[in-house]
Design a protein around this motif. Structure first.
Motif, PDB file in Angstrom:
ATOM      1  N   SER A  25       8.322   0.791  -8.684  1.00  0.00           N
ATOM      2  CA  SER A  25       6.858   0.934  -8.326  1.00  0.00           C
ATOM      3  C   SER A  25       5.894   1.121  -9.428  1.00  0.00           C
ATOM      4  N   GLN A  35       3.725   8.405  -8.814  1.00  0.00           N
ATOM      5  CA  GLN A  35       3.129   7.899  -7.791  1.00  0.00           C
ATOM      6  C   GLN A  35       1.444   7.764  -7.885  1.00  0.00           C
ATOM      7  N   GLY A 304       2.440   0.226  -5.415  1.00  0.00           N
ATOM      8  CA  GLY A 304       3.236   0.952  -4.578  1.00  0.00           C
ATOM      9  C   GLY A 304       2.332   1.744  -3.571  1.00  0.00           C
ATOM     10  N   THR A 305       1.248   1.561  -3.459  1.00  0.00           N
ATOM     11  CA  THR A 305       0.244   2.097  -2.258  1.00  0.00           C
ATOM     12  C   THR A 305       0.175   1.114  -1.103  1.00  0.00           C
ATOM     13  N   ARG A 306       0.404  -0.064  -1.228  1.00  0.00           N
ATOM     14  CA  ARG A 306       0.312  -1.004  -0.080  1.00  0.00           C
ATOM     15  C   ARG A 306      -1.186  -1.277   0.099  1.00  0.00           C
TER      16      ARG A 306
END
Length: 538
Positions: A25, A35, A304-306
Protein backbone atom coordinates in the motif's frame (compact mmCIF):
# COMPACT_ATOMS: atom_id res chain seq x y z
CA UNK A 1 8.74 5.29 11.58
CA UNK A 2 8.23 1.58 12.04
CA UNK A 3 11.11 -0.77 11.16
CA UNK A 4 11.02 -2.16 7.61
CA UNK A 5 11.76 -5.68 6.40
CA UNK A 6 15.00 -6.00 4.43
CA UNK A 7 15.86 -8.27 1.52
CA UNK A 8 19.12 -9.26 -0.20
CA UNK A 9 19.28 -8.34 -3.90
CA UNK A 10 21.30 -10.65 -6.12
CA UNK A 11 19.10 -11.04 -9.21
CA UNK A 12 20.10 -10.01 -12.72
CA UNK A 13 23.71 -9.40 -11.82
CA UNK A 14 22.99 -6.65 -9.28
CA UNK A 15 25.67 -6.49 -6.56
CA UNK A 16 24.62 -7.67 -3.14
CA UNK A 17 22.95 -4.75 -1.36
CA UNK A 18 20.31 -4.38 1.30
CA UNK A 19 16.98 -3.33 -0.22
CA UNK A 20 14.17 -1.84 1.78
CA UNK A 21 10.92 -3.64 0.88
CA UNK A 22 7.90 -1.38 1.06
CA UNK A 23 4.38 -2.57 1.87
CA UNK A 24 2.07 -3.00 -1.11
CA UNK A 25 0.00 0.00 0.00
CA UNK A 26 3.04 2.34 0.15
CA UNK A 27 2.91 3.95 -3.27
CA UNK A 28 5.14 6.80 -2.07
CA UNK A 29 8.61 6.38 -0.59
CA UNK A 30 7.83 9.03 2.04
CA UNK A 31 5.00 6.84 3.39
CA UNK A 32 6.98 3.57 3.50
CA UNK A 33 6.02 1.55 6.58
CA UNK A 34 3.24 3.99 7.49
CA UNK A 35 -0.47 4.25 6.72
CA UNK A 36 -2.63 6.99 5.21
CA UNK A 37 -5.90 8.19 6.71
CA UNK A 38 -9.00 9.00 4.63
CA UNK A 39 -10.17 12.61 4.64
CA UNK A 40 -13.86 11.63 4.47
CA UNK A 41 -14.67 14.93 2.78
CA UNK A 42 -17.46 15.76 0.33
CA UNK A 43 -18.18 17.72 -2.85
CA UNK A 44 -20.69 20.54 -3.02
CA UNK A 45 -23.66 20.45 -5.41
CA UNK A 46 -22.64 23.13 -7.94
CA UNK A 47 -22.94 21.94 -11.58
CA UNK A 48 -19.88 22.59 -13.76
CA UNK A 49 -19.57 22.45 -17.54
CA UNK A 50 -16.34 20.63 -18.43
CA UNK A 51 -15.07 21.10 -21.99
CA UNK A 52 -11.97 18.90 -22.21
CA UNK A 53 -12.99 16.29 -24.81
CA UNK A 54 -11.36 16.24 -27.22
CA UNK A 55 -8.39 17.74 -25.45
CA UNK A 56 -6.42 17.89 -28.71
CA UNK A 57 -8.63 19.72 -31.21
CA UNK A 58 -7.75 19.32 -34.91
CA UNK A 59 -10.03 21.96 -36.44
CA UNK A 60 -13.15 24.09 -36.19
CA UNK A 61 -16.47 22.80 -34.88
CA UNK A 62 -18.55 22.26 -31.75
CA UNK A 63 -16.69 21.03 -28.68
CA UNK A 64 -19.68 20.65 -26.36
CA UNK A 65 -23.29 21.82 -26.23
CA UNK A 66 -25.74 21.36 -23.34
CA UNK A 67 -28.84 22.37 -25.34
CA UNK A 68 -31.15 19.54 -26.45
CA UNK A 69 -30.30 17.96 -29.78
CA UNK A 70 -27.52 16.29 -31.74
CA UNK A 71 -24.31 17.18 -33.55
CA UNK A 72 -22.48 15.16 -36.16
CA UNK A 73 -19.03 13.68 -35.69
CA UNK A 74 -16.44 14.80 -38.25
CA UNK A 75 -14.74 11.41 -38.07
CA UNK A 76 -17.75 9.16 -38.74
CA UNK A 77 -20.68 11.38 -39.73
CA UNK A 78 -22.67 9.83 -36.91
CA UNK A 79 -25.14 11.92 -34.90
CA UNK A 80 -24.03 12.18 -31.26
CA UNK A 81 -26.45 13.39 -28.62
CA UNK A 82 -25.51 16.63 -26.85
CA UNK A 83 -24.53 16.62 -23.18
CA UNK A 84 -27.97 18.03 -22.36
CA UNK A 85 -28.26 20.09 -19.18
CA UNK A 86 -29.98 23.32 -18.17
CA UNK A 87 -28.23 25.47 -15.55
CA UNK A 88 -30.17 27.56 -13.06
CA UNK A 89 -28.53 29.23 -10.05
CA UNK A 90 -24.90 28.57 -9.11
CA UNK A 91 -22.71 27.11 -11.86
CA UNK A 92 -19.14 26.74 -13.02
CA UNK A 93 -17.19 26.41 -16.29
CA UNK A 94 -13.95 24.59 -17.02
CA UNK A 95 -12.38 24.62 -20.51
CA UNK A 96 -9.03 23.10 -21.45
CA UNK A 97 -8.01 22.44 -25.06
CA UNK A 98 -4.95 22.14 -27.28
CA UNK A 99 -4.82 22.83 -31.02
CA UNK A 100 -3.10 20.01 -32.90
CA UNK A 101 -3.79 20.54 -36.64
CA UNK A 102 -3.21 17.66 -39.06
CA UNK A 103 0.04 19.27 -40.29
CA UNK A 104 1.39 19.62 -36.75
CA UNK A 105 4.70 18.00 -37.71
CA UNK A 106 5.47 20.84 -40.10
CA UNK A 107 4.82 23.63 -37.58
CA UNK A 108 7.84 25.33 -36.03
CA UNK A 109 7.46 26.63 -32.51
CA UNK A 110 9.57 29.67 -33.46
CA UNK A 111 7.46 30.59 -36.53
CA UNK A 112 4.08 32.27 -36.61
CA UNK A 113 1.61 29.54 -35.74
CA UNK A 114 -1.97 29.11 -36.99
CA UNK A 115 -4.72 29.65 -34.45
CA UNK A 116 -8.27 28.66 -33.64
CA UNK A 117 -10.64 30.82 -31.63
CA UNK A 118 -12.47 29.27 -28.67
CA UNK A 119 -15.79 30.83 -27.78
CA UNK A 120 -18.15 30.26 -24.83
CA UNK A 121 -21.79 30.72 -25.85
CA UNK A 122 -24.64 31.30 -23.37
CA UNK A 123 -28.11 30.26 -24.57
CA UNK A 124 -31.42 31.47 -23.16
CA UNK A 125 -34.25 29.24 -24.44
CA UNK A 126 -36.89 30.91 -22.28
CA UNK A 127 -39.39 33.72 -22.73
CA UNK A 128 -37.77 36.14 -20.25
CA UNK A 129 -34.24 37.57 -19.90
CA UNK A 130 -31.73 35.76 -17.68
CA UNK A 131 -29.35 37.81 -15.56
CA UNK A 132 -25.97 36.32 -14.58
CA UNK A 133 -23.41 37.61 -12.10
CA UNK A 134 -19.86 36.20 -12.06
CA UNK A 135 -17.97 35.72 -8.79
CA UNK A 136 -14.49 34.77 -10.02
CA UNK A 137 -12.74 33.41 -13.06
CA UNK A 138 -10.06 33.83 -15.70
CA UNK A 139 -9.16 32.90 -19.27
CA UNK A 140 -5.54 32.29 -20.33
CA UNK A 141 -3.74 30.84 -23.33
CA UNK A 142 -0.14 29.94 -24.11
CA UNK A 143 0.57 33.46 -25.36
CA UNK A 144 -0.45 35.04 -22.05
CA UNK A 145 0.79 32.33 -19.66
CA UNK A 146 3.71 30.45 -21.22
CA UNK A 147 5.61 27.67 -19.51
CA UNK A 148 8.91 29.22 -18.51
CA UNK A 149 11.56 26.65 -17.64
CA UNK A 150 12.70 28.27 -14.39
CA UNK A 151 9.17 28.24 -12.95
CA UNK A 152 8.22 24.65 -13.75
CA UNK A 153 9.59 22.43 -10.99
CA UNK A 154 10.26 22.79 -7.27
CA UNK A 155 8.51 25.05 -4.76
CA UNK A 156 8.65 28.86 -4.72
CA UNK A 157 6.50 31.70 -3.35
CA UNK A 158 3.82 33.17 -5.62
CA UNK A 159 4.11 36.75 -6.75
CA UNK A 160 1.26 39.15 -7.52
CA UNK A 161 1.20 38.15 -11.25
CA UNK A 162 2.50 34.58 -11.55
CA UNK A 163 1.53 33.96 -15.18
CA UNK A 164 4.64 32.02 -16.23
CA UNK A 165 3.57 28.53 -15.20
CA UNK A 166 1.11 27.73 -17.96
CA UNK A 167 -2.56 28.55 -18.63
CA UNK A 168 -3.95 25.89 -16.27
CA UNK A 169 -2.13 27.23 -13.23
CA UNK A 170 -2.72 30.87 -14.19
CA UNK A 171 -6.52 30.51 -14.20
CA UNK A 172 -6.49 28.33 -11.06
CA UNK A 173 -4.57 31.02 -9.15
CA UNK A 174 -7.19 33.65 -9.97
CA UNK A 175 -9.99 31.38 -8.75
CA UNK A 176 -7.95 30.38 -5.69
CA UNK A 177 -7.63 34.07 -4.83
CA UNK A 178 -11.33 34.68 -5.52
CA UNK A 179 -10.67 37.18 -8.32
CA UNK A 180 -12.42 37.92 -11.60
CA UNK A 181 -10.31 39.00 -14.57
CA UNK A 182 -10.86 42.61 -15.58
CA UNK A 183 -11.38 41.35 -19.17
CA UNK A 184 -14.54 39.51 -18.05
CA UNK A 185 -17.77 41.35 -17.28
CA UNK A 186 -19.06 41.06 -13.75
CA UNK A 187 -22.68 40.98 -14.91
CA UNK A 188 -24.44 40.13 -18.18
CA UNK A 189 -28.02 39.63 -19.36
CA UNK A 190 -29.10 37.07 -21.98
CA UNK A 191 -32.19 38.36 -23.77
CA UNK A 192 -35.18 36.05 -24.13
CA UNK A 193 -34.75 33.33 -26.78
CA UNK A 194 -31.29 34.60 -27.62
CA UNK A 195 -27.62 33.70 -27.42
CA UNK A 196 -24.53 35.70 -26.60
CA UNK A 197 -20.81 34.96 -26.91
CA UNK A 198 -19.49 35.55 -23.41
CA UNK A 199 -15.81 35.53 -24.41
CA UNK A 200 -13.39 34.49 -27.12
CA UNK A 201 -9.75 33.48 -26.71
CA UNK A 202 -7.14 32.37 -29.20
CA UNK A 203 -5.90 28.79 -29.19
CA UNK A 204 -2.44 28.64 -30.83
CA UNK A 205 -1.29 25.55 -32.73
CA UNK A 206 0.69 23.28 -30.39
CA UNK A 207 -0.51 25.51 -27.54
CA UNK A 208 -3.18 25.50 -24.85
CA UNK A 209 -6.15 27.61 -23.76
CA UNK A 210 -7.79 27.25 -20.35
CA UNK A 211 -10.76 28.93 -18.68
CA UNK A 212 -12.31 28.70 -15.21
CA UNK A 213 -15.43 30.60 -14.25
CA UNK A 214 -17.92 30.63 -11.38
CA UNK A 215 -21.24 32.48 -11.42
CA UNK A 216 -24.93 32.53 -10.52
CA UNK A 217 -27.99 33.01 -12.71
CA UNK A 218 -31.56 34.06 -11.88
CA UNK A 219 -33.06 31.75 -14.48
CA UNK A 220 -32.46 28.72 -16.71
CA UNK A 221 -29.86 28.77 -19.49
CA UNK A 222 -27.58 26.44 -21.45
CA UNK A 223 -23.97 26.67 -22.64
CA UNK A 224 -21.85 25.63 -25.60
CA UNK A 225 -18.15 25.80 -26.48
CA UNK A 226 -17.03 26.02 -30.10
CA UNK A 227 -13.77 26.37 -32.03
CA UNK A 228 -13.88 28.80 -34.97
CA UNK A 229 -11.35 29.53 -37.70
CA UNK A 230 -10.57 33.26 -38.02
CA UNK A 231 -14.00 34.57 -36.95
CA UNK A 232 -14.56 38.23 -37.80
CA UNK A 233 -17.40 38.71 -35.33
CA UNK A 234 -19.44 36.90 -32.70
CA UNK A 235 -21.89 35.99 -35.47
CA UNK A 236 -19.17 33.83 -37.02
CA UNK A 237 -18.77 32.03 -33.71
CA UNK A 238 -22.53 31.43 -33.47
CA UNK A 239 -22.53 30.14 -37.06
CA UNK A 240 -20.23 27.28 -35.99
CA UNK A 241 -22.85 26.18 -33.49
CA UNK A 242 -25.62 26.40 -36.10
CA UNK A 243 -23.73 24.17 -38.56
CA UNK A 244 -24.15 21.29 -36.10
CA UNK A 245 -20.79 19.57 -36.71
CA UNK A 246 -18.40 18.51 -33.95
CA UNK A 247 -14.78 19.61 -34.07
CA UNK A 248 -12.40 16.91 -35.35
CA UNK A 249 -10.08 15.16 -32.93
CA UNK A 250 -12.45 12.79 -31.11
CA UNK A 251 -10.01 9.89 -31.03
CA UNK A 252 -12.04 7.82 -28.55
CA UNK A 253 -15.11 7.24 -30.72
CA UNK A 254 -13.90 3.71 -31.52
CA UNK A 255 -13.30 2.92 -27.84
CA UNK A 256 -16.75 3.50 -26.37
CA UNK A 257 -16.92 -0.05 -24.96
CA UNK A 258 -13.53 0.39 -23.27
CA UNK A 259 -14.72 3.67 -21.72
CA UNK A 260 -17.90 2.05 -20.42
CA UNK A 261 -15.89 -0.82 -18.92
CA UNK A 262 -13.43 1.68 -17.37
CA UNK A 263 -10.54 0.18 -19.30
CA UNK A 264 -9.53 3.61 -20.61
CA UNK A 265 -9.95 7.15 -19.34
CA UNK A 266 -10.62 9.56 -22.18
CA UNK A 267 -11.30 13.17 -21.19
CA UNK A 268 -14.27 14.92 -19.61
CA UNK A 269 -16.96 16.36 -21.88
CA UNK A 270 -20.08 16.90 -19.80
CA UNK A 271 -21.53 18.38 -16.64
CA UNK A 272 -20.09 17.37 -13.26
CA UNK A 273 -21.67 18.00 -9.89
CA UNK A 274 -19.26 19.77 -7.55
CA UNK A 275 -16.87 22.70 -7.90
CA UNK A 276 -15.60 22.42 -4.32
CA UNK A 277 -14.39 19.67 -1.97
CA UNK A 278 -14.13 20.20 1.78
CA UNK A 279 -12.73 18.06 4.58
CA UNK A 280 -11.66 18.41 8.22
CA UNK A 281 -9.44 16.06 10.23
CA UNK A 282 -7.93 15.97 13.74
CA UNK A 283 -4.51 14.36 14.19
CA UNK A 284 -2.11 14.07 17.10
CA UNK A 285 1.37 13.80 15.61
CA UNK A 286 2.89 12.92 18.97
CA UNK A 287 0.53 10.01 19.65
CA UNK A 288 -0.41 8.87 16.14
CA UNK A 289 2.82 9.59 14.27
CA UNK A 290 3.17 11.33 10.87
CA UNK A 291 0.01 12.21 8.97
CA UNK A 292 -0.69 11.10 5.38
CA UNK A 293 -3.99 11.86 3.60
CA UNK A 294 -5.04 11.40 -0.04
CA UNK A 295 -5.56 14.54 -2.11
CA UNK A 296 -7.33 14.16 -5.49
CA UNK A 297 -7.36 10.39 -5.00
CA UNK A 298 -8.62 7.91 -7.59
CA UNK A 299 -9.55 4.21 -7.71
CA UNK A 300 -5.95 3.48 -8.68
CA UNK A 301 -4.20 5.89 -6.34
CA UNK A 302 -5.93 6.13 -2.96
CA UNK A 303 -2.91 5.07 -0.88
CA UNK A 304 -4.67 2.20 0.83
CA UNK A 305 -7.55 4.33 2.16
CA UNK A 306 -10.14 3.23 -0.46
CA UNK A 307 -11.24 6.88 -0.55
CA UNK A 308 -11.96 8.06 -4.09
CA UNK A 309 -12.29 11.84 -4.42
CA UNK A 310 -14.02 11.86 -7.81
CA UNK A 311 -17.23 13.78 -8.50
CA UNK A 312 -19.94 12.32 -10.76
CA UNK A 313 -21.16 13.45 -14.19
CA UNK A 314 -24.89 14.00 -14.65
CA UNK A 315 -24.61 14.53 -18.39
CA UNK A 316 -21.85 13.67 -20.86
CA UNK A 317 -20.87 13.10 -24.46
CA UNK A 318 -20.74 9.45 -25.47
CA UNK A 319 -16.92 9.52 -25.75
CA UNK A 320 -16.39 11.29 -22.42
CA UNK A 321 -15.03 9.59 -19.34
CA UNK A 322 -17.74 8.27 -17.02
CA UNK A 323 -16.94 10.69 -14.21
CA UNK A 324 -14.77 13.70 -13.47
CA UNK A 325 -11.60 11.81 -12.59
CA UNK A 326 -9.40 14.85 -13.25
CA UNK A 327 -11.38 17.11 -10.88
CA UNK A 328 -9.87 20.00 -12.88
CA UNK A 329 -11.04 23.37 -11.60
CA UNK A 330 -12.37 21.93 -8.33
CA UNK A 331 -11.36 23.87 -5.23
CA UNK A 332 -10.04 21.70 -2.38
CA UNK A 333 -10.12 23.09 1.19
CA UNK A 334 -8.61 20.69 3.73
CA UNK A 335 -8.63 21.71 7.40
CA UNK A 336 -6.01 19.92 9.51
CA UNK A 337 -6.29 20.33 13.28
CA UNK A 338 -2.85 19.23 14.41
CA UNK A 339 -1.32 18.52 17.79
CA UNK A 340 2.43 18.36 18.12
CA UNK A 341 5.48 20.36 19.06
CA UNK A 342 8.07 22.11 16.96
CA UNK A 343 8.68 22.12 13.21
CA UNK A 344 7.04 19.66 10.79
CA UNK A 345 7.11 19.62 7.00
CA UNK A 346 3.94 19.88 4.91
CA UNK A 347 4.73 17.67 1.90
CA UNK A 348 3.08 16.92 -1.46
CA UNK A 349 3.91 13.59 -3.14
CA UNK A 350 2.93 11.63 -6.23
CA UNK A 351 3.17 7.84 -6.68
CA UNK A 352 6.18 6.38 -8.43
CA UNK A 353 5.94 5.26 -12.04
CA UNK A 354 5.46 1.51 -12.37
CA UNK A 355 7.06 -0.99 -14.69
CA UNK A 356 9.02 0.56 -17.54
CA UNK A 357 7.09 3.85 -17.66
CA UNK A 358 9.23 6.95 -17.43
CA UNK A 359 8.79 9.70 -14.83
CA UNK A 360 6.45 12.49 -15.98
CA UNK A 361 5.33 15.89 -14.74
CA UNK A 362 2.64 14.97 -12.21
CA UNK A 363 1.73 18.39 -10.80
CA UNK A 364 2.22 22.02 -11.75
CA UNK A 365 -0.01 24.21 -9.62
CA UNK A 366 -0.39 26.54 -6.66
CA UNK A 367 -1.41 26.30 -3.00
CA UNK A 368 -2.55 28.50 -0.18
CA UNK A 369 -1.59 27.44 3.37
CA UNK A 370 -3.26 29.29 6.25
CA UNK A 371 -2.03 28.82 9.80
CA UNK A 372 -1.68 30.97 12.90
CA UNK A 373 1.53 32.26 11.33
CA UNK A 374 -0.53 33.81 8.47
CA UNK A 375 -1.21 33.07 4.81
CA UNK A 376 1.42 31.58 2.52
CA UNK A 377 1.04 31.09 -1.25
CA UNK A 378 3.39 28.88 -3.22
CA UNK A 379 3.75 27.26 -6.63
CA UNK A 380 4.78 23.60 -6.69
CA UNK A 381 6.03 21.49 -9.57
CA UNK A 382 6.90 17.82 -9.13
CA UNK A 383 7.34 14.68 -11.16
CA UNK A 384 5.89 11.24 -10.56
CA UNK A 385 7.48 9.52 -7.57
CA UNK A 386 8.72 12.78 -6.10
CA UNK A 387 8.01 14.45 -2.73
CA UNK A 388 8.37 18.23 -2.21
CA UNK A 389 7.96 20.30 0.95
CA UNK A 390 5.38 23.06 0.52
CA UNK A 391 6.25 24.80 3.80
CA UNK A 392 7.35 24.27 7.40
CA UNK A 393 4.66 24.20 10.10
CA UNK A 394 5.78 25.42 13.53
CA UNK A 395 3.41 23.70 15.94
CA UNK A 396 2.79 24.95 19.47
CA UNK A 397 2.75 22.21 22.13
CA UNK A 398 -0.34 21.41 24.16
CA UNK A 399 -2.89 23.19 21.93
CA UNK A 400 -4.59 22.47 18.59
CA UNK A 401 -2.81 24.00 15.59
CA UNK A 402 -5.32 24.72 12.78
CA UNK A 403 -3.92 24.56 9.24
CA UNK A 404 -6.00 25.01 6.07
CA UNK A 405 -4.53 23.75 2.78
CA UNK A 406 -6.32 25.07 -0.32
CA UNK A 407 -5.82 24.58 -4.05
CA UNK A 408 -7.84 24.80 -7.23
CA UNK A 409 -6.81 21.63 -9.02
CA UNK A 410 -5.06 22.70 -12.24
CA UNK A 411 -5.31 21.06 -15.64
CA UNK A 412 -1.51 20.61 -15.69
CA UNK A 413 -1.64 17.74 -13.20
CA UNK A 414 -2.30 14.01 -12.97
CA UNK A 415 -4.63 13.13 -10.05
CA UNK A 416 -3.65 10.88 -7.19
CA UNK A 417 -1.54 12.94 -4.76
CA UNK A 418 -0.58 12.48 -1.13
CA UNK A 419 -0.51 15.30 1.43
CA UNK A 420 1.70 14.61 4.46
CA UNK A 421 2.85 16.22 7.70
CA UNK A 422 6.14 14.61 8.70
CA UNK A 423 9.31 15.41 10.68
CA UNK A 424 12.01 17.09 8.60
CA UNK A 425 14.32 14.08 9.09
CA UNK A 426 11.83 11.77 7.34
CA UNK A 427 11.67 14.01 4.27
CA UNK A 428 15.45 14.50 4.25
CA UNK A 429 16.03 10.75 4.09
CA UNK A 430 13.85 10.38 0.99
CA UNK A 431 15.37 13.41 -0.73
CA UNK A 432 18.87 12.07 -0.06
CA UNK A 433 17.86 8.87 -1.83
CA UNK A 434 16.64 10.94 -4.79
CA UNK A 435 19.96 12.77 -5.03
CA UNK A 436 22.00 9.59 -4.79
CA UNK A 437 19.99 7.92 -7.51
CA UNK A 438 20.35 10.96 -9.76
CA UNK A 439 24.12 10.74 -9.34
CA UNK A 440 23.96 7.03 -10.16
CA UNK A 441 21.89 7.70 -13.28
CA UNK A 442 24.31 10.38 -14.48
CA UNK A 443 27.28 8.11 -13.87
CA UNK A 444 25.64 5.21 -15.69
CA UNK A 445 24.88 7.45 -18.68
CA UNK A 446 28.45 8.71 -19.10
CA UNK A 447 30.68 5.88 -17.92
CA UNK A 448 30.73 2.12 -17.66
CA UNK A 449 28.51 0.88 -14.82
CA UNK A 450 30.33 0.78 -11.50
CA UNK A 451 29.41 -1.86 -8.94
CA UNK A 452 28.16 0.43 -6.19
CA UNK A 453 25.13 0.17 -3.92
CA UNK A 454 22.18 2.19 -5.24
CA UNK A 455 19.27 3.41 -3.11
CA UNK A 456 15.59 2.67 -3.92
CA UNK A 457 14.51 4.14 -7.24
CA UNK A 458 12.97 7.62 -7.22
CA UNK A 459 12.27 9.34 -10.57
CA UNK A 460 14.50 12.09 -11.94
CA UNK A 461 12.91 15.56 -11.51
CA UNK A 462 13.67 17.28 -14.80
CA UNK A 463 11.76 19.86 -16.82
CA UNK A 464 9.65 19.46 -19.92
CA UNK A 465 8.96 21.42 -23.07
CA UNK A 466 8.13 25.11 -23.08
CA UNK A 467 5.91 27.35 -25.15
CA UNK A 468 7.20 30.73 -26.40
CA UNK A 469 5.70 33.83 -24.81
CA UNK A 470 3.64 35.92 -27.20
CA UNK A 471 0.88 38.47 -26.92
CA UNK A 472 -2.77 38.03 -27.82
CA UNK A 473 -5.50 40.60 -28.53
CA UNK A 474 -7.95 41.34 -25.73
CA UNK A 475 -10.99 39.13 -25.24
CA UNK A 476 -14.19 40.19 -26.99
CA UNK A 477 -17.48 40.44 -25.09
CA UNK A 478 -20.60 40.92 -27.19
CA UNK A 479 -23.26 42.45 -24.99
CA UNK A 480 -25.96 44.06 -27.14
CA UNK A 481 -27.20 41.24 -29.39
CA UNK A 482 -30.57 41.45 -31.13
CA UNK A 483 -33.08 38.78 -30.31
CA UNK A 484 -32.82 35.67 -32.43
CA UNK A 485 -35.61 33.48 -33.78
CA UNK A 486 -36.64 30.61 -31.51
CA UNK A 487 -33.74 28.21 -31.11
CA UNK A 488 -33.84 25.07 -33.22
CA UNK A 489 -32.18 21.82 -32.36
CA UNK A 490 -31.38 19.18 -34.92
CA UNK A 491 -34.36 16.80 -35.23
CA UNK A 492 -33.60 13.47 -33.58
CA UNK A 493 -32.15 11.23 -36.29
CA UNK A 494 -32.91 7.55 -36.53
CA UNK A 495 -31.05 5.45 -33.96
CA UNK A 496 -27.37 5.85 -34.86
CA UNK A 497 -25.54 2.77 -36.12
CA UNK A 498 -23.28 1.07 -33.69
CA UNK A 499 -20.06 2.90 -33.00
CA UNK A 500 -17.04 1.14 -34.36
CA UNK A 501 -16.01 -1.73 -32.17
CA UNK A 502 -12.85 -1.12 -30.18
CA UNK A 503 -9.68 -2.11 -31.82
CA UNK A 504 -8.29 -5.40 -30.68
CA UNK A 505 -5.22 -4.79 -28.64
CA UNK A 506 -2.09 -5.84 -30.42
CA UNK A 507 0.16 -8.14 -28.55
CA UNK A 508 2.77 -6.17 -26.67
CA UNK A 509 6.23 -6.82 -27.97
CA UNK A 510 9.08 -6.78 -25.56
CA UNK A 511 12.19 -4.82 -26.44
CA UNK A 512 15.69 -5.75 -25.34
CA UNK A 513 16.56 -4.46 -21.89
CA UNK A 514 19.16 -1.78 -21.50
CA UNK A 515 21.99 -3.46 -19.60
CA UNK A 516 22.78 -0.40 -17.48
CA UNK A 517 23.26 -0.84 -13.77
CA UNK A 518 20.24 1.34 -12.93
CA UNK A 519 17.90 -0.65 -15.19
CA UNK A 520 19.14 -3.99 -13.86
CA UNK A 521 18.66 -2.71 -10.33
CA UNK A 522 15.13 -1.52 -11.20
CA UNK A 523 14.25 -4.96 -12.62
CA UNK A 524 15.54 -6.69 -9.51
CA UNK A 525 13.64 -4.33 -7.23
CA UNK A 526 10.38 -4.80 -9.17
CA UNK A 527 10.79 -8.60 -9.12
CA UNK A 528 11.31 -8.58 -5.38
CA UNK A 529 8.40 -6.21 -4.76
CA UNK A 530 6.18 -8.55 -6.82
CA UNK A 531 7.35 -11.49 -4.74
CA UNK A 532 6.61 -9.61 -1.51
CA UNK A 533 3.12 -8.67 -2.74
CA UNK A 534 2.36 -12.29 -3.57
CA UNK A 535 3.53 -13.36 -0.12
CA UNK A 536 1.40 -10.69 1.58
CA UNK A 537 -1.69 -11.76 -0.43
CA UNK A 538 -1.52 -15.36 0.84
Amino acid sequence: MRPFPWLMATALGVPVVLLQVQPASAYVALMAGQQARPLNGSFNKVPVLHSNQPEEVEGAGILINTAPGYAYASETGQPLRNAEYTFNGEFGVHMHHKYFPPNRGQISASARRPKLTLGLILINPGARPVHIRFENGAVRNSFEAPYLQQYKMGVRPLGPRPWNTGPGDATAIQVLRGRLDSKLSQEITIPARSRIVLFQTQLPALGIANALLKGRSDGPFQMAVVAAKNPQSDWDVLAVLDRGRLAPGRVYLNRIADINRRRVFSRVGGVAIGDGYGASLDHDLTQQGPLHVPLTSTHRHNFGTREVQVNPLVSRMVDSSLDNVGTYGVRFDVDLNLKGSGPYELVLSHPSSTGSSKPFTAFRGSFQVRSEDGLQEMHAGLRSGQSVALTTLNLRPGVPNPVRVSLVYPADATPGHLLSVVPASQLTMVQNQERQLEIARSTAATTAPALIPIPPAVPDPTGVDADPAERMPPLVLQTPLPGLPPLRSNPPPPPPPAILSPRSAAGASSSPLNPSLVDRYQQALEAQQQMMRSLMDR
